[in-house]
Scaffold this motif. Structure first.
Motif, mmCIF file in Angstrom:
data_model
loop_
_atom_site.group_PDB
_atom_site.id
_atom_site.type_symbol
_atom_site.label_atom_id
_atom_site.label_comp_id
_atom_site.label_asym_id
_atom_site.label_seq_id
_atom_site.Cartn_x
_atom_site.Cartn_y
_atom_site.Cartn_z
ATOM 1 N N CYS A 155 0.853 -1.184 0.000
ATOM 2 C CA CYS A 155 0.000 0.000 0.000
ATOM 3 C C CYS A 155 0.896 1.244 0.000
ATOM 4 O O CYS A 155 2.117 1.139 0.187
ATOM 5 C CB CYS A 155 -0.918 0.004 1.212
ATOM 6 S SG CYS A 155 -0.092 0.465 2.750
ATOM 7 N N CYS A 158 3.025 1.751 3.240
ATOM 8 C CA CYS A 158 4.184 0.866 3.361
ATOM 9 C C CYS A 158 5.245 1.181 2.309
ATOM 10 O O CYS A 158 6.431 1.005 2.537
ATOM 11 C CB CYS A 158 3.734 -0.586 3.299
ATOM 12 S SG CYS A 158 2.758 -1.050 4.748
ATOM 13 N N CYS A 166 3.496 -5.912 3.523
ATOM 14 C CA CYS A 166 2.404 -5.001 3.872
ATOM 15 C C CYS A 166 1.192 -5.833 4.240
ATOM 16 O O CYS A 166 0.806 -6.743 3.515
ATOM 17 C CB CYS A 166 2.112 -4.111 2.666
ATOM 18 S SG CYS A 166 0.508 -3.320 2.629
ATOM 19 N N ALA A 167 0.590 -5.524 5.394
ATOM 20 C CA ALA A 167 -0.564 -6.296 5.858
ATOM 21 C C ALA A 167 -1.870 -5.748 5.295
ATOM 22 O O ALA A 167 -2.919 -6.344 5.482
ATOM 23 C CB ALA A 167 -0.601 -6.269 7.384
ATOM 24 N N HIS A 168 -1.807 -4.608 4.606
ATOM 25 C CA HIS A 168 -3.019 -3.967 4.076
ATOM 26 C C HIS A 168 -3.278 -4.432 2.643
ATOM 27 O O HIS A 168 -2.451 -5.088 2.042
ATOM 28 C CB HIS A 168 -2.830 -2.443 4.088
ATOM 29 C CG HIS A 168 -2.177 -1.928 5.331
ATOM 30 N ND1 HIS A 168 -0.871 -1.468 5.364
ATOM 31 C CD2 HIS A 168 -2.638 -1.850 6.580
ATOM 32 C CE1 HIS A 168 -0.564 -1.097 6.591
ATOM 33 N NE2 HIS A 168 -1.613 -1.315 7.361
HETATM 34 ZN ZN LIG Z 1 0.597 -1.373 3.882
#
Ligand SMILES: [Zn+2]
Ligand SMILES: [Zn+2]
Length: 226
Positions: A155, A158, A166-168
């Motif tokens: 994202c 990040c 990135c966890a999104h």
């Molecule tokens: Zn992210």
């Protein structure tokens, strides 16, 4: 350019200072507006982000009349009003800027003089499998350096922090190679930049006459190739 330590904090401060300037404009009209940016964070839609804000407003001559509100808005990164630059390649790659793209310098001849986008633009071919339907569609996507939704991609928050994961919900774009071989590093940015054992993998040549990329089976399937 340098990576940002805390992109949430940096964006919050930048938006706050922009908003403060806007609020100052109302002072001459007798209105006091105080807008506090409470928080910013990645949205489920990686082409936008969320802003929480709190507004207190009153009249300079009549402070008994005042309005308070708290709200959340979704801010688009791709509405064309302000270009949003993708700084990630400048952190991760050996690149320089030529016109509206990055040009790569890579010891691997296949990616030496490769190019990718400078500004985040949303791919208009929203049914991604349609990319494979015609060379014109795919070439248009590549020539414009469009970005796509991706769970594995990074994202904008990040990207600003130069993270490797990135966890999104994130974005992906193609890095367009310069030499045709049968197989090489998959031309998806988060694969090309990934240095971990499982994250960096090859793809096979997909040739569209005027342009070409390498795609692994998973990304090939995503964009409609067999
Ligand atoms: Zn992210
Ligand atoms: Zn596309």
């Amino acid at each position: 350019r340098q990576a940002v330590g805390n992109s949430t904090k940096t964006l919050k401060e930048m938006i706050q200072s922009g908003v403060d300037n806007l609020c100052d404009d109302y002072y001459d009209r007798g209105i006091l507006i105080n807008c506090t940016i409470v928080n910013v964070y990645p949205s489920d839609d990686p082409f936008s982000f969320e802003v929480y804000y709190r507004i207190n407003s009153t009249f300079i001559n009549d402070s008994t009349r005042n309005i308070q509100s708290e709200n959340k808005i979704s801010v688009s990164l791709v509405d064309g009003k302000y270009p949003v630059y993708d700084v990630y390649p400048s952190f991760m790659g050996n690149v320089n800027v030529v016109n509206d793209s990055y040009r790569y310098h890579d010891a691997d001849a296949v990616y030496d003089n490769a190019t990718s986008g400078l500004i985040i633009k949303k791919c208009p071919y929203e049914q991604y499998t349609k990319h494979a339907h015609s060379n014109i569609t795919m070439t248009d996507c590549l020539n414009n350096h469009y970005y796509h939704f991706s769970h594995d991609g990074l994202c904008v928050f990040c990207r600003l922090e130069n993270r490797s994961t990135c966890a999104h919900n994130g974005l992906e774009t193609f890095i367009i190679p310069s030499v045709r071989v049968n197989e090489s590093t998959s031309s998806v940015d988060h694969v090309y930049f990934n240095t971990s054992l499982g994250g960096h993998y090859n793809g096979s040549l997909r040739d569209f006459n005027d342009s070409f990329i390498y795609l692994d089976d998973a990304h090939g399937g995503k964009y409609g190739f067999n």
